[in-house]
Each structure stands twice: as structure tokens, then as C-alpha cells.
Write an enzyme that holds these catalytic residues in place. Sequence first.
Site, PDB file in Angstrom:
ATOM      1  CB  THR A 129      -0.913   0.007   1.248  1.00 63.35           C
ATOM      2  OG1 THR A 129      -1.428   1.327   1.449  1.00 63.35           O
ATOM      3  CG2 THR A 129      -0.174  -0.395   2.508  1.00 63.35           C
ATOM      4  CD  GLU A 131      -2.352   5.239   4.398  1.00 59.44           C
ATOM      5  OE1 GLU A 131      -2.059   5.464   5.580  1.00 59.44           O
ATOM      6  OE2 GLU A 131      -2.809   6.102   3.642  1.00 59.44           O
ATOM      7  CE1 TYR A 153      -4.324  -1.666   5.665  1.00 58.82           C
ATOM      8  CE2 TYR A 153      -3.121   0.290   4.977  1.00 58.82           C
ATOM      9  CZ  TYR A 153      -3.796  -0.873   4.662  1.00 58.82           C
ATOM     10  OH  TYR A 153      -3.939  -1.249   3.347  1.00 58.82           O
ATOM     11  CE  LYS A 157      -2.284  -4.274   3.815  1.00 58.98           C
ATOM     12  NZ  LYS A 157      -2.558  -5.291   2.779  1.00 58.98           N
TER      13      LYS A 157
END
Length: 361
Positions: A129, A131, A153, A157
Site C-alpha cells: 500500500t 500508506e 495499519y 503492512k
Amino acid sequence: MTKRAFITGIGGQDGWYLAQILNEKGYEVHGLTRRPLDDEVIGDGVPASDRLAAHLHFGDLTDSSNIARLVREIAPDEVYNLGAQSRVAASFHAPLYTASVDGLGTLRVLEAIRLSGLVDRTRFYQASTAELFGKVSQSPQSETTPFYPRSPYAAAKLFSYWTTVNYREAYGMFACNGVLFNHDSPRRGKEFVTRKITSGMARISVGLQRSLSLGNLDAKRDWGHAADYVRMQWLMLQRDAPADYVIATGEQHSVRDFVTWAAAALGIEIRFFGSGVDEHGIAAHVVGEAAAHVKQGDILIRVDPRFFRPTDVVDLVGDPGRALNELGWSPLVTARDMCAEMVASDLAVARRDARHIPSEG
Ligand code: F7E
């Protein structure tokens, strides 16, 4: 020979689009899902579950023995690890669960492949991601931009990203990361900002709702269409050699821009006044069907600090150059066209809902 694919998270937006592509290509598709497939009827009037030709297996990424059994029994040619607790804001409330699913979950799948003796057969795609870039150090972000995760999160990840790289390097597994920027569609969950906006504005336009409360309107994202991005997920696993790719459009817009587009698609011109928590989006001009319910001067958008995150990622834009050069991939749908598609879908739902509300008196 029919190829077999195993998709974790088949019940999510990407799982749905990917399974469609794999169905069309003649794959035997297996999917892991925590719950029966989504029966939400969106604008096209068809429940998601009606369109998938897939073998569904119930379970989730926290359950090692179930995953190990499924991988051994299915012996897939391709695994797409899309399953995740994917809501960034929720990860602050449930960091340990998020770490177990989004971090260790990936390791559970990779170990299941390795311990089943499938390292040479099974190709693995990890849903990484944007992110990961978090507090960005350069713009646009590419395959070489350093990571700086800003949420439980993203931290989970990050573990999965490097675990995927490590299985590639340690065991020679065909394992790839797709570092995907935001990608949405009419099938996006309403807890994500794009769908929250298109659904909320559609409901406002038919009189089902007066206003919509949002968080950080200044956050900027690189939004693409999920149907474009799952094409790239498949392409990555068809290469001669595994590699990691950024998947993005290269264009950046703010949450405020997205609100303005959604409103315009409904005949409402919105203007923003004030700043911070006192900012409001006001109907400046209204035409068409919406004029029956929205009047000039109505406050349609409010800022509610409940939707702020303890640490937010505010400035993402990707460089998809490598995907273009090596895979010939480029996105077909712009963010604004995607917004219009989502509004049309949510307007159809809102009109149906409005018809079912008994009129007063
Ligand atoms: O937020 C801001 C919010 O929740 C986008 C996931 O697929 O993409 C997604 O993560 C931005 C943020 O997506 C509201 O603060 C303002 O800056 O739609 P979102 P996300 O957090 O970017 C990445 C690539 C993933 O990997 C994730 O799994 O919008 N924002 N007001 C709001 N966000 C929400 N949800 N709700 C608001 O009211």
C-alpha cells in the site's frame, strides 16, 4: 491446463474485480472470506455474490491451520493476498488485530506455500500500500522512495512488504508486492472517504439526508479505479521474473476536490467557507433534480474532528513509470470519471431508497 488462483479477501472490492478478470481468463478461482459475500445491491441492481464463479472457503488470515490446509488442498498456481483489515482509522482502535491480519497473516500464507512444497509452483501477490510511504520524503513516490508508516495499519503492512521480499530472496519464490495507491469504485465500502462522499451527496440530492460530516478535507490522494488496478495485479504475476511495482495514476487531488466533483455531478455547485473545524461546504447554485431538496445557502458539508486520525497521511501521489515501462500498464479511468461513475451508482440506490420511504401525512 486450467490455472488455479486463490484470493484471500475475495469478499472485498478488489477481490470482486479480480475474480471477474480471472473468471474471464478461464481460471478456477478459490476465495477466502470471513462472511458470506456482500449482498449489498449497488447502482447496477446486482448483488456482488451473483456475479462470481468462485469456490468460497470460509475463514480468515488469523487462522494458520485453516490457511495451511486450504493452500495444500487447492495447490494454487497464483495466490493473491488481498485479505486485510484495510481501514486505516480503525487500525488505531484495533492495532493488535490489524497486526495479526495485515502483518502475520501474510507470513501465514507464505509459510503455508513453503511448507506445502509449493515454492516452485505458486506465484504470490502481496497487496502492499501507498500508506507505507506515510510521512513522505519525496514526491511523487516510486519504488525507491523510503517508507515512513504512520498508522498501525501501515506498520503491519510494512512487515508484510519485507516478508514478501524476503521469501523471494531466501527461497527463490515468485513473490511480488503491488504498492497500490488509493483505488475505489462503486463497490468501495462506505467507510472510505470517496464512497462516503458519493453516497452521502446522492442521498442529500434526493432529500434523504441534510448534510455530510467529514474529517480532514485537505488530505490529498492519488485515486484510481479498482478495475484498472486489479489488471495490474494479474500482470505482475505473468512476468518472467518477480518484482515490486508502484500502481498509481500520477495525479493528486484533495478530499475537498472530490466533494466538489461529486456535488457537480448531481447539479450542485459547492463553495467552501471558513477553515479548520469551522469550514463549511455551502450550496452556491443548484440545478436539476437536486433543486427539489437542496436550496441555495444550505450547509451540505461540515467538518467533524471525530474523523481526524491521530496521525494522518496527507500528501500522496505515485509515480507509475515502472509499471508503464515494464508492463505496459497505464490507468484507463481518471479520478473524476470514477467519481461520476460512483455518483451515478449511488444516485440509483438513493432514488430506490427514497421511493421506499413513506411520505408524511
Ligand atoms: O481516507 C481523509 C482521511 O479512508 C483518505 C485504504 O484502501 O487507501 C485507503 O486508505 C483520506 C485520509 O482511505 C474522512 O483522513 C477526510 O487522509 O478513504 P480513506 P486511506 O486511509 O487513504 C490505502 C492506499 C490503503 O491501503 C487502505 O487500505 O481522506 N478523510 N474525511 C476521511 N476518510 C474517511 N475514511 N472518512 C472521512 O470522513
